[in-house]
Design a protein around this motif. Structure first.
Motif, PDB file in Angstrom:
ATOM      1  N   LEU A 272       0.855  -1.190   0.000  1.00 57.51           N
ATOM      2  CA  LEU A 272       0.000   0.000   0.000  1.00 57.51           C
ATOM      3  C   LEU A 272       0.891   1.240   0.000  1.00 57.51           C
ATOM      4  O   LEU A 272       1.394   1.656   1.031  1.00 57.51           O
ATOM      5  N   PRO A 273       1.092   1.840  -1.173  1.00 63.17           N
ATOM      6  CA  PRO A 273       1.976   3.005  -1.254  1.00 63.17           C
ATOM      7  C   PRO A 273       1.381   4.208  -0.533  1.00 63.17           C
ATOM      8  O   PRO A 273       0.165   4.291  -0.335  1.00 63.17           O
ATOM      9  N   LEU A 274       2.250   5.140  -0.161  1.00 67.33           N
ATOM     10  CA  LEU A 274       1.811   6.329   0.556  1.00 67.33           C
ATOM     11  C   LEU A 274       1.703   7.560  -0.332  1.00 67.33           C
ATOM     12  O   LEU A 274       1.012   8.512   0.031  1.00 67.33           O
ATOM     13  N   GLU A 275       2.365   7.575  -1.471  1.00 66.33           N
ATOM     14  CA  GLU A 275       2.265   8.732  -2.362  1.00 66.33           C
ATOM     15  C   GLU A 275       0.823   8.872  -2.840  1.00 66.33           C
ATOM     16  O   GLU A 275       0.119   7.885  -3.049  1.00 66.33           O
ATOM     17  N   ALA A 276       0.405  10.100  -3.063  1.00 67.08           N
ATOM     18  CA  ALA A 276      -1.008  10.406  -3.297  1.00 67.08           C
ATOM     19  C   ALA A 276      -1.614   9.615  -4.459  1.00 67.08           C
ATOM     20  O   ALA A 276      -2.646   8.951  -4.292  1.00 67.08           O
ATOM     21  N   LEU A 277      -1.022   9.689  -5.648  1.00 74.38           N
ATOM     22  CA  LEU A 277      -1.637   9.032  -6.798  1.00 74.38           C
ATOM     23  C   LEU A 277      -1.608   7.512  -6.684  1.00 74.38           C
ATOM     24  O   LEU A 277      -2.651   6.864  -6.868  1.00 74.38           O
ATOM     25  N   PRO A 278      -0.470   6.872  -6.374  1.00 71.72           N
ATOM     26  CA  PRO A 278      -0.488   5.413  -6.214  1.00 71.72           C
ATOM     27  C   PRO A 278      -1.453   4.938  -5.129  1.00 71.72           C
ATOM     28  O   PRO A 278      -2.126   3.921  -5.292  1.00 71.72           O
ATOM     29  N   LEU A 279      -1.522   5.692  -4.033  1.00 68.86           N
ATOM     30  CA  LEU A 279      -2.457   5.343  -2.964  1.00 68.86           C
ATOM     31  C   LEU A 279      -3.893   5.401  -3.475  1.00 68.86           C
ATOM     32  O   LEU A 279      -4.692   4.488  -3.233  1.00 68.86           O
ATOM     33  N   ALA A 280      -4.222   6.448  -4.208  1.00 68.29           N
ATOM     34  CA  ALA A 280      -5.568   6.592  -4.754  1.00 68.29           C
ATOM     35  C   ALA A 280      -5.888   5.463  -5.734  1.00 68.29           C
ATOM     36  O   ALA A 280      -7.023   4.967  -5.772  1.00 68.29           O
ATOM     37  N   GLN A 281      -4.892   5.032  -6.502  1.00 64.17           N
ATOM     38  CA  GLN A 281      -5.117   3.951  -7.470  1.00 64.17           C
ATOM     39  C   GLN A 281      -5.466   2.639  -6.763  1.00 64.17           C
ATOM     40  O   GLN A 281      -6.316   1.887  -7.243  1.00 64.17           O
ATOM     41  N   VAL A 282      -4.830   2.379  -5.646  1.00 66.39           N
ATOM     42  CA  VAL A 282      -5.146   1.177  -4.876  1.00 66.39           C
ATOM     43  C   VAL A 282      -6.517   1.307  -4.216  1.00 66.39           C
ATOM     44  O   VAL A 282      -7.338   0.383  -4.278  1.00 66.39           O
ATOM     45  N   VAL A 283      -6.782   2.457  -3.613  1.00 64.10           N
ATOM     46  CA  VAL A 283      -8.055   2.666  -2.909  1.00 64.10           C
ATOM     47  C   VAL A 283      -9.230   2.558  -3.873  1.00 64.10           C
ATOM     48  O   VAL A 283     -10.316   2.084  -3.498  1.00 64.10           O
ATOM     49  N   ARG A 284      -9.019   2.975  -5.112  1.00 60.66           N
ATOM     50  CA  ARG A 284     -10.083   2.839  -6.115  1.00 60.66           C
ATOM     51  C   ARG A 284     -10.584   1.396  -6.191  1.00 60.66           C
ATOM     52  O   ARG A 284     -11.784   1.138  -6.302  1.00 60.66           O
ATOM     53  N   TRP A 285      -9.651   0.430  -6.130  1.00 60.89           N
ATOM     54  CA  TRP A 285     -10.047  -0.976  -6.232  1.00 60.89           C
ATOM     55  C   TRP A 285     -10.728  -1.458  -4.958  1.00 60.89           C
ATOM     56  O   TRP A 285     -11.580  -2.345  -5.001  1.00 60.89           O
ATOM     57  N   LEU A 286     -10.385  -0.875  -3.815  1.00 65.64           N
ATOM     58  CA  LEU A 286     -11.106  -1.217  -2.585  1.00 65.64           C
ATOM     59  C   LEU A 286     -12.562  -0.776  -2.701  1.00 65.64           C
ATOM     60  O   LEU A 286     -13.477  -1.480  -2.260  1.00 65.64           O
ATOM     61  N   SER A 287     -12.774   0.393  -3.319  1.00 63.02           N
ATOM     62  CA  SER A 287     -14.142   0.871  -3.544  1.00 63.02           C
ATOM     63  C   SER A 287     -14.868  -0.011  -4.548  1.00 63.02           C
ATOM     64  O   SER A 287     -16.059  -0.309  -4.375  1.00 63.02           O
ATOM     65  N   THR A 288     -14.167  -0.438  -5.593  1.00 66.67           N
ATOM     66  CA  THR A 288     -14.765  -1.330  -6.586  1.00 66.67           C
ATOM     67  C   THR A 288     -15.195  -2.643  -5.937  1.00 66.67           C
ATOM     68  O   THR A 288     -16.245  -3.204  -6.253  1.00 66.67           O
ATOM     69  N   THR A 289     -14.391  -3.120  -5.004  1.00 64.79           N
ATOM     70  CA  THR A 289     -14.724  -4.347  -4.284  1.00 64.79           C
ATOM     71  C   THR A 289     -16.013  -4.190  -3.484  1.00 64.79           C
ATOM     72  O   THR A 289     -16.866  -5.083  -3.485  1.00 64.79           O
ATOM     73  N   ALA A 290     -16.140  -3.052  -2.824  1.00 62.55           N
ATOM     74  CA  ALA A 290     -17.326  -2.808  -2.004  1.00 62.55           C
ATOM     75  C   ALA A 290     -18.540  -2.408  -2.834  1.00 62.55           C
ATOM     76  O   ALA A 290     -19.668  -2.448  -2.332  1.00 62.55           O
ATOM     77  N   GLY A 291     -18.317  -2.074  -4.111  1.00 64.14           N
ATOM     78  CA  GLY A 291     -19.401  -1.662  -4.988  1.00 64.14           C
ATOM     79  C   GLY A 291     -19.724  -2.719  -6.020  1.00 64.14           C
ATOM     80  O   GLY A 291     -20.497  -3.649  -5.772  1.00 64.14           O
ATOM     81  N   GLU A 292     -19.104  -2.601  -7.189  1.00 61.32           N
ATOM     82  CA  GLU A 292     -19.458  -3.446  -8.328  1.00 61.32           C
ATOM     83  C   GLU A 292     -19.240  -4.935  -8.082  1.00 61.32           C
ATOM     84  O   GLU A 292     -20.054  -5.767  -8.504  1.00 61.32           O
ATOM     85  N   ILE A 293     -18.151  -5.287  -7.422  1.00 62.05           N
ATOM     86  CA  ILE A 293     -17.891  -6.717  -7.188  1.00 62.05           C
ATOM     87  C   ILE A 293     -18.869  -7.280  -6.161  1.00 62.05           C
ATOM     88  O   ILE A 293     -19.363  -8.398  -6.302  1.00 62.05           O
ATOM     89  N   ARG A 294     -19.191  -6.494  -5.176  1.00 65.17           N
ATOM     90  CA  ARG A 294     -20.192  -6.939  -4.197  1.00 65.17           C
ATOM     91  C   ARG A 294     -21.556  -7.121  -4.866  1.00 65.17           C
ATOM     92  O   ARG A 294     -22.238  -8.128  -4.651  1.00 65.17           O
ATOM     93  N   GLN A 295     -21.938  -6.150  -5.705  1.00 61.89           N
ATOM     94  CA  GLN A 295     -23.255  -6.187  -6.338  1.00 61.89           C
ATOM     95  C   GLN A 295     -23.348  -7.238  -7.438  1.00 61.89           C
ATOM     96  O   GLN A 295     -24.454  -7.629  -7.823  1.00 61.89           O
ATOM     97  N   GLY A 296     -22.190  -7.699  -7.948  1.00 61.89           N
ATOM     98  CA  GLY A 296     -22.175  -8.673  -9.025  1.00 61.89           C
ATOM     99  C   GLY A 296     -21.801 -10.069  -8.554  1.00 61.89           C
ATOM    100  O   GLY A 296     -22.662 -10.841  -8.123  1.00 61.89           O
ATOM    101  N   PRO A 297     -20.513 -10.416  -8.600  1.00 63.20           N
ATOM    102  CA  PRO A 297     -20.104 -11.780  -8.224  1.00 63.20           C
ATOM    103  C   PRO A 297     -20.462 -12.175  -6.791  1.00 63.20           C
ATOM    104  O   PRO A 297     -20.891 -13.306  -6.555  1.00 63.20           O
ATOM    105  N   GLU A 298     -20.310 -11.257  -5.843  1.00 57.28           N
ATOM    106  CA  GLU A 298     -20.603 -11.627  -4.457  1.00 57.28           C
ATOM    107  C   GLU A 298     -22.094 -11.892  -4.254  1.00 57.28           C
ATOM    108  O   GLU A 298     -22.484 -12.887  -3.636  1.00 57.28           O
ATOM    109  N   HIS A 299     -22.955 -11.022  -4.789  1.00 61.78           N
ATOM    110  CA  HIS A 299     -24.397 -11.235  -4.647  1.00 61.78           C
ATOM    111  C   HIS A 299     -24.854 -12.502  -5.369  1.00 61.78           C
ATOM    112  O   HIS A 299     -25.732 -13.221  -4.873  1.00 61.78           O
TER     113      HIS A 299
END
Length: 199
Positions: free
Chosen positions: A83-110
């Motif tokens: 988990l990088p600390l620089e702003a852009l790399p950190l944001a790029q990783v966090v984006r996928w955490l949001s995708t996990t809680a959103g689209e992946i939860r609503q699709g494959p998980e459901h």
């Protein structure tokens, strides 16, 4: 010693367990039997008032939510590579955490919850459509890279992995997504990898 409370069939419980294994961190796995309602017991609610899984206990630290636990473990024990600390790399990783809680939860998980656990309140047609959408995006994204971000695995990969790899439980065929399948295989080759029940 770290304690991780979870259920072996829960993809969200599996995420931090997998990261602990990849980081080679000693921990105690504490099985919580959700079929018996143990997550609603007074003893468990004293640790986690939300009554949800997973839960990480590290000394005086008590932390719930799979994504939050991944962030904690990565920063506490894994360093910038996970988990990088620089702003852009950190944001790029966090984006996928949001995708996990959103689209992946609503699709494959459901979809998995519907077919494997009988969660009939889920609109399965919508869940399958969501799964197709996110898997198409994921396959396109992985067509030019080995990992979700950067030249190495991060907690983005660990967060997205379980419910995508378990798509078959939700009657979702991964054959049309060859780049996703290759990425799943790469994760399974990581030193310390352990499979989840059903994988």
């Amino acid at each position: 010693m770290i304690k991780l409370y979870g259920h072996e069939m829960s993809g969200n419980s599996y995420k931090p367990r997998l990261l602990l294994e990849l980081l080679n961190i000693e921990y105690e796995w504490v099985k919580v039997d959700v079929m018996k309602g143990e997550q609603k017991s007074p003893e468990y609610l004293a640790l986690n008032p939300f009554g949800q899984l997973p839960l990480l206990v590290d000394g005086d630290t008590k932390l719930a939510d799979a994504q939050a636990i991944l962030v904690y473990l990565a920063r506490q024990y894994g360093g910038d590579s996970w988990l990088p600390l620089e702003a852009l790399p950190l944001a790029q990783v966090v984006r996928w955490l949001s995708t996990t809680a959103g689209e992946i939860r609503q699709g494959p998980e459901h979809s998995r919850l519907y077919y494997l656990f009988g969660a009939t309140s889920i609109n399965i047609e919508r869940a399958h459509q969501q799964a197709e959408n996110i898997l198409t995006q994921l396959d396109r994204h992985l067509s030019t890279r080995n990992w979700l971000e950067f030249d190495r695995p991060t907690i983005a990969d660990i967060a997205v992995f379980p419910y995508v790899a378990l798509a078959d439980d939700g009657k979702i065929d991964l054959a049309p997504y060859p780049n996703v399948l290759s990425w799943i295989d790469r994760i399974k080759q990581l030193p310390g990898y352990i499979p989840m029940a059903g994988m």
